[in-house]
Design an enzyme around this catalytic site. Structure first.
Site, PDB file in Angstrom:
ATOM      1  N   ASP A 780       0.570  -1.289  -0.216  1.00 30.76           N
ATOM      2  CA  ASP A 780      -0.405  -0.141   0.502  1.00 30.76           C
ATOM      3  C   ASP A 780       1.449   1.493  -0.249  1.00 30.76           C
ATOM      4  OD1 ASP A 780      -1.902   2.051  -0.255  1.00 30.76           O
ATOM      5  OD2 ASP A 780      -3.172   1.152   1.832  1.00 30.76           O
TER       6      ASP A 780
HETATM    7  C1  BGC Z   1      -4.771   3.602  -0.004  1.00 24.79           C
HETATM    8  C2  BGC Z   1      -4.902   2.868  -0.580  1.00 24.79           C
HETATM    9  C3  BGC Z   1      -4.646   3.712  -2.385  1.00 24.79           C
HETATM   10  C4  BGC Z   1      -3.388   3.780  -1.836  1.00 24.79           C
HETATM   11  C5  BGC Z   1      -3.255   4.658  -3.011  1.00 24.79           C
HETATM   12  C6  BGC Z   1      -3.947   4.072   0.089  1.00 24.79           C
HETATM   13  O1  BGC Z   1      -4.118   5.283   1.227  1.00 24.79           O
HETATM   14  O2  BGC Z   1      -4.908   3.208   1.117  1.00 24.79           O
HETATM   15  O3  BGC Z   1      -6.130   1.564  -1.304  1.00 24.79           O
HETATM   16  O4  BGC Z   1      -4.732   2.143  -3.582  1.00 24.79           O
HETATM   17  O5  BGC Z   1      -3.166   4.822  -0.966  1.00 24.79           O
HETATM   18  O6  BGC Z   1      -4.030   5.813  -3.204  1.00 24.79           O
END
Ligand code: BGC
Length: 863
Positions: A780
């Site tokens: 993530d």
């Molecule tokens: C989230 C993800 C997301 C990523 C990119 C993170 O804060 O948990 O689900 O895909 O950001 O935006």
């Protein structure tokens, strides 16, 4: 923008400026996490009409009708309808954060949609009052938030509103409306968003006083009151037992076509198709996780496998207001269970290899047949659900578990459809993490009767037949993985003298594996010789795509620096290598890799639509999709979405979000599907199959146990190995086995003490070793940097690569930073560091992903 600071990175196109000058940042334990919000800059608002139609149908299919006294719905043609509640105008189409931040070309609202159809007569006098008030009290989240927080304008990440203040209305205005219109529709709205939990407060989980008063006023004045709930999460509904509400429709967050879809449902153009993907309890406190949710340090998953209806149906059926799987239509159905065919037999094929690889016994399936008849006066479709009750034994078992479901076609009144649902016998097995069955770390069928129930929801399902396991059957032998290291007590079941289930607690089995030894004994061999062969002829990735060279051959020729580059994204979000406002790039992130034909792959969020600077379709949220209990329709929608990805320049969609709805307060529940792992897994597999049918990649997330937003980058989800495998990993397993995603994303949080992005047992032992996953795994966005407790020489991305997590996204060393973290190559060059084989393993996964999504020169993609 923050230009890419990767030393080797050269943009393929001109660098672009930040998508948003006031980019929101999220403040979290551990630093600032920059999330560039992709503000719309491009002018093209056109959308594929097929996608629009599919989105509208999906939102209606997910809408759950929970009450419909005296056939209050559908509204009669030409009925005079008075609309109450500001949400009729300020309709909430999606939640906030990466799963909602889509530049939708438009969004509808319920008032205008009802006017648009002309099917009913909207009371314009009342509508005018609401329109004037809404204009003076705008609901834009930014404005509301900035008004409350004048010192930090623009910095609203994670501070999203839960709802907008309701318009107070006096009794005279309500009575006057009742003299003009026969039916009232009260529209209530709730938002939610990433990095923020829903709260047990008025305006979030509970009604505000103004909302409650509005409902009292309207139900007192009108003979018929329909309540439409525009929400992504379950909220308190105890008031439906106190107020004479005639109809209650849960709309979820339906995307840009959501209000039109609800109009279709209200006017009867389309049936309400949804069934509850979550149990709704009378009181939040009655839920099994209530006392163990939201701790910023660690949460013990004491309820174990008794999540959602598994708990309520076993221990507290009276606490349920609306059971799992329920939902009314405008007609009635009879479901007559026909026959249950199949048998449980032993199979000695279940094995585990020395490398941890597993073989599941082939036990076939049991087929459950039912005859469904539309016994009402309108067309409609039914969802036939099959639940299992397993025998008492060493393992505590929930009273019901969903093991299969199928939606009929649209049946005319009097029409009948025969439904056959295959339930793999292996899916009836339970995981023994304590050894009580004599087979620790195995999926087993304990001896006894496996009763199968068929019906319209978990409560109404009736016994249709049973299978008997004459003796213990080992379905799959595994090896212990990811078990808890901290002791806690978990919920178990004991039968009282009267045969009733009584809750007891037992110590959770703790980890016994020497992880260091496991990892060392399975270090991957280097391909093409220990030094990484420097061959005579240069091989490009295009040669591999054209079958003129093997991928291993290509990888064997990459230098350590090139291999290491493949383990990082292109440093920032909004990478200059791709469409503006993207979430980051991976793969060919350096000039030297691109010279070998390695292309960059562009990632974008997310579950409700493509999150980039350009306009893109805003689709129903995950919960709405799951509520349709119709994976085939989800797959069609996702295929159209995949087509939009091709048009907009997204190679990898950071979707589906598929964490289990462990607790109704989780702020991202709207992005996720359900409290049930089968419904979650099937819904996710449908998204993945659909998206990937167009040649692009989906990216199921967050692996695993991202079940709360509070302190999400540091909190530890402590959960038994059994609950992990049966509940929290099960959806992912179904998705991997059914749909083979090309990419998966780990979670921010810890699972039994180890962060998702460092979790060797989760990603290498289980996901790759036991489930056979072959795609790439990304973190993530920005991971927590940390030393490896088992290998003191390793830290940060070296620790990650050893765990088997391929790519740090978006690639920088710190949250929101621009400097690439370089521990992979540094570690390779130091004593006791990661090995060439480990770097190559990562490279193989990433390059295979690029080949799978058809980005390499000479490849073509499905259209
Ligand atoms: C989230 C993800 C997301 C990523 C990119 C993170 O804060 O948990 O689900 O895909 O950001 O935006």
């Amino acid at each position: 923008m923050l230009p890419s600071a990767s030393s080797e990175s050269t943009p393929l196109s001109e660098p672009v400026l930040s998508a948003s000058p006031d980019a929101p940042r999220e403040a979290e334990a551990g630093g600032l996490l920059s999330q560039l919000s992709a503000k719309a800059t491009d002018g093209d608002r056109s959308v594929n009409p097929e996608l629009v139609a599919a989105a509208r149908a999906a939102a209606a299919r997910g809408a759950v009708l929970l009450r419909n006294d005296d056939d209050a719905l559908p509204l009669a043609p030409g009925a005079r309808v008075a609309l109450f509640g500001r949400t009729q105008k300020d309709w909430i189409a999606v939640g906030y954060g990466s799963g909602g931040d889509v530049n939708a070309p438009y969004a509808t609202n319920l008032l205008d949609s009802l006017r648009e159809t002309g099917a009913v007569e909207v009371d314009e006098e009342l509508a005018g009052i609401y329109e004037a008030w809404c204009a003076q009290n705008p609901a834009e989240p930014g404005e509301v938030w900035c008004a409350q927080n004048p010192a930090e304008p623009g910095e609203m990440w994670g501070q999203w509103p839960f709802s907008y203040p309701e318009m107070p209305i006096d009794d005279d205005a309500v009575r006057a409306a009742a003299s003009r219109a026969e039916t009232a529709v009260v529209v209530l709205g709730r938002a939610a968003g990433e990095d923020r939990e829903n709260l047990l407060e008025p305006g979030s989980y509970y009604l505000t006083d103004t909302e409650r008063t509005l409902l009292e006023q309207v139900t007192a004045a009108f003979a018929r009151t329909v309540v439409v709930l525009d929400t992504g999460s379950v909220i308190d509904l105890a008031w439906v037992e106190e107020l004479p509400v005639s109809a209650l429709l849960v709309a979820w967050l339906g995307g840009m076509e959501g209000a039109r879809a609800i109009t279709d449902v209200l006017t009867g153009a389309v049936e309400p198709g949804g069934r509850l993907p979550d149990t709704i309890a009378r009181r939040y406190e009655d839920g099994p996780s209530a006392a163990h949710f939201g701790d910023p340090v660690a949460n013990d998953y004491v309820e174990d496998v008794f999540v959602g209806y598994r708990y309520f149906e076993t221990f507290a059926p009276e606490a349920v207001l609306f059971p799992f799987g329920t939902g009314l239509t405008y007609t009635t159905f009879d479901i007559a269970a026909d026959e249950v065919t199949g048998e449980i037999r032993a199979d000695e094929g279940a094995t585990v290899g020395p490398d941890g690889s597993a073989r599941r016994a082939d036990l076939g399936a049991v087929t459950v047949r039912a005859r469904v008849t539309n016994t009402g006066r309108r067309p409609g479709s039914e969802v036939v659900q099959v639940y299992a009750a397993k025998p008492d034994g060493a393992l505590s078992q929930p009273a019901r578990e969903l093991v299969g479901f199928a939606r009929t076609g649209l049946l005319a009144p009097g029409e009948t459809e025969d439904v056959a649902i295959d339930v793999p016998i292996a899916s009836l097995a339970s995981y023994d993490d304590a050894g009580g069955t004599g087979r620790r770390s195995a999926w087993v069928l304990e001896p006894g009767q496996y009763r199968l129930f068929v019906g319209a929801d978990v409560r109404r399902a009736e016994e249709a037949g049973a299978l008997t396991a004459p003796e213990l059957v080992v379905v799959e032998r595994l090896e212990e993985a990811a078990a808890p290291r901290e002791p806690f007590e978990r919920l178990a079941l004991r039968r009282g003298d009267d045969g009733k289930a009584e809750p007891v607690h037992e110590p959770v089995p703790l980890a016994t594996v020497d992880l260091r030894e496991r990892i060392l004994s399975r270090l991957p061999e280097a391909v093409g010789g220990a030094a990484g062969a420097a061959g005579a002829r240069e091989v490009t990735l295009a040669d591999v795509a054209a079958n003129a060279a093997s991928l291993e051959d290509f990888v064997a020729r990459l230098s350590p620096e090139q291999l290491a580059s493949l383990a990082y994204g292109d440093v920032t979000m909004d990478s200059p290598l791709g469409a503006r406002g993207n979430a980051g790039a991976l793969g060919g992130v350096t000039e030297s890799l691109r010279a070998l034909g390695v292309p960059p792959a562009i990632t974008t969020d997310g579950p409700s639509g493509i999150r980039i600077s350009a306009f893109a379709s805003l689709l129903p949220c995950g919960t709405a999709l799951a509520a349709g209990f119709d994976p085939a329709a989800v797959e069609e929608l996702a295929a159209l979405h995949g087509g939009e990805m091709l048009a907009k320049g997204s190679d990898i969609l950071l979707s589906p979000g598929m964490n289990i709805h462990r607790d109704p307060l989780c702020g991202r529940n709207f992005e996720y599907f359900s409290e049930d792992p089968l419904l979650t897994g099937r819904s996710a597999a449908a998204v993945v199959r659909g998206v990937q049918s167009r040649g692009v990649s989906a990216c199921p997330k967050h692996f695993a146990c991202n079940n709360q937003e509070t302190a999400r980058t540091v909190a530890d989800s402590r959960v038994s190995e059994r609950a992990l495998r049966e509940i929290y990993l099960r959806g992912f397993e179904i998705c991997v086995r059914e749909a083979s995603p090309h990419t998966m994303m780990t979670s921010y949080n810890k699972i039994n003490g180890v962060w998702g992005h460092y979790h060797y047992d989760l990603v290498t032992t289980i996901l790759r070793g036991q489930w056979g996953y072959e795609g790439a795994i990304v973190t993530d966005w920005w991971m927590q940097m940390a030393p490896d407790p088992d290998f003191p020489a390793l830290r940060d991305s070296a620790y990650r690569v050893r765990a088997g997590v391929d790519v740090l996204m978006p690639g920088s060393i710190e949250h929101g930073g621009t400097v690439r973290e370089d521990s992979v190559v540094e570690s390779y060059r130091s004593d006791g560091g990661i090995t060439l084989g480990e770097m190559q393993r990562t490279a193989l996964h990433v390059l295979r992903l690029l080949l799978d999504v058809g980005l390499v020169e000479g490849q073509s993609r499905a259209r």
